[in-house]
Design an enzyme around this catalytic site. Sequence first.
Site, PDB file in Angstrom:
ATOM      1  CG  LEU A 112      47.867  32.158  30.497  1.00 41.02           C
ATOM      2  CD1 LEU A 112      47.336  33.557  29.854  1.00 41.02           C
ATOM      3  CD2 LEU A 112      49.112  32.201  30.249  1.00 41.02           C
TER       4      LEU A 112
ATOM      5  NE  ARG B  84      40.467  23.122  27.841  1.00 40.20           N
ATOM      6  CZ  ARG B  84      39.774  22.577  29.040  1.00 40.20           C
ATOM      7  NH1 ARG B  84      39.356  23.155  29.927  1.00 40.20           N
ATOM      8  NH2 ARG B  84      39.960  21.319  29.187  1.00 40.20           N
TER       9      ARG B  84
ATOM     10  NE  ARG C 248      43.546  26.835  40.673  1.00 43.91           N
ATOM     11  CZ  ARG C 248      42.678  26.100  40.357  1.00 43.91           C
ATOM     12  NH1 ARG C 248      42.949  24.851  39.994  1.00 43.91           N
ATOM     13  NH2 ARG C 248      41.362  26.237  40.600  1.00 43.91           N
TER      14      ARG C 248
ATOM     15  NE  ARG D 243      29.972  31.220  35.998  1.00 38.92           N
ATOM     16  CZ  ARG D 243      29.947  30.981  34.940  1.00 38.92           C
ATOM     17  NH1 ARG D 243      30.260  31.804  34.121  1.00 38.92           N
ATOM     18  NH2 ARG D 243      29.306  29.717  34.610  1.00 38.92           N
TER      19      ARG D 243
ATOM     20  CG  ASP E 185      29.582  38.745  29.185  1.00 38.98           C
ATOM     21  OD1 ASP E 185      28.521  39.269  28.329  1.00 38.98           O
ATOM     22  OD2 ASP E 185      29.960  37.607  28.936  1.00 38.98           O
TER      23      ASP E 185
ATOM     24  CD  GLU F 290      25.444  36.960  35.205  1.00 33.27           C
ATOM     25  OE1 GLU F 290      24.963  35.684  34.660  1.00 33.27           O
ATOM     26  OE2 GLU F 290      26.787  37.258  34.909  1.00 33.27           O
TER      27      GLU F 290
ATOM     28  CG  HIS G 161      26.809  35.564  31.369  1.00 38.27           C
ATOM     29  ND1 HIS G 161      26.748  34.845  32.528  1.00 38.27           N
ATOM     30  CD2 HIS G 161      27.626  34.616  30.646  1.00 38.27           C
ATOM     31  CE1 HIS G 161      27.516  33.880  32.673  1.00 38.27           C
ATOM     32  NE2 HIS G 161      28.336  33.745  31.546  1.00 38.27           N
TER      33      HIS G 161
END
Length: 311
Positions: free
Chosen positions: A151, A153, A174, A230, A254, A259, A277
């Site tokens: 959680l 930005r 965290r 990621r 995405d 990749e 992506h």
Amino acid sequence: MPIDILQLCPLMPALEADLAKRYTVHRWFEMQDHPGFLKSHADKIRGAVTGGHIGIATDLAVQLPKLEIVSINGVGYDKVDLNEARKRGYRVANTPDVLTADVADLALGLIISLARQLVLADNHVRAGNWPKGELGLGRRVTGRRYGIFGLGRIGQAIATRLTAFDGQISYSGRRKLDVPYTFYPTLPELAANCDVLVIAAAASAETKHVVNADVLKALGSNGSLINIARGSLIDEAALVAALQSATIAGAGLDVFADEPRVPEALFGMKNVVLSPHIASATHETRRAMADLVLANLEAQFAGKPLPAAVV
């Protein structure tokens, strides 16, 4: 004298043009003779420009004795050894904030596309199958339970958007934050208490394959997974197995571990939405990212504070 910088990957043409106006740019990704280049130019390179998916290899960085800054065109910096940067004294900068809205928007797009079967619906109409029968029912987006792992930005921007859909928001990360959402201390607990699990955490050694078979089992046969963070956060083999066995209902992805290579097993699955992506891939955001890449470089070479320093 012009400042020499090393460009490690292709960038937006407008950014490449701006770099070429201001610096002497060496395009590493087009070179055939890397050892020869380093022998003749290594002690001239003062800056490196790269993407978050590429970063800079530590064995390359150590061969650039005059390196002052690695300016990343992206928010992720997991492909840069920050300890090495601190040790050798070069700065690392990225482009946070300017891509937050677009990434959050794409997360919503994947959620809606998956739940309402928009890709399948488009194919159904284009193939001329509508007169032959109905597509079948999708799932409601409004009012569902959404779990967000990470959680920060972007995670908070996703939560804000989902709140407008009357979503029941929970999260894990965290630490517990001062936000009006339910906190679960572990990812399996979060997965067990949501219908849609959204991955928005940063990539790191600690988060590699954090979405594993146990988490997918906890998410359950009615649950869906969305990843705009990621690819390394997900154990892709476990994900493929979970989709094939209907352990989970579907996935919207995405990003991927290797990749642009994507597990081919995903291609034929109707319960998966895939995108290459593109979370930050809008004209507006890519221009803002380019401007921040340039601003980070200019600040470093002018001896000023970096606008977006990581190290």
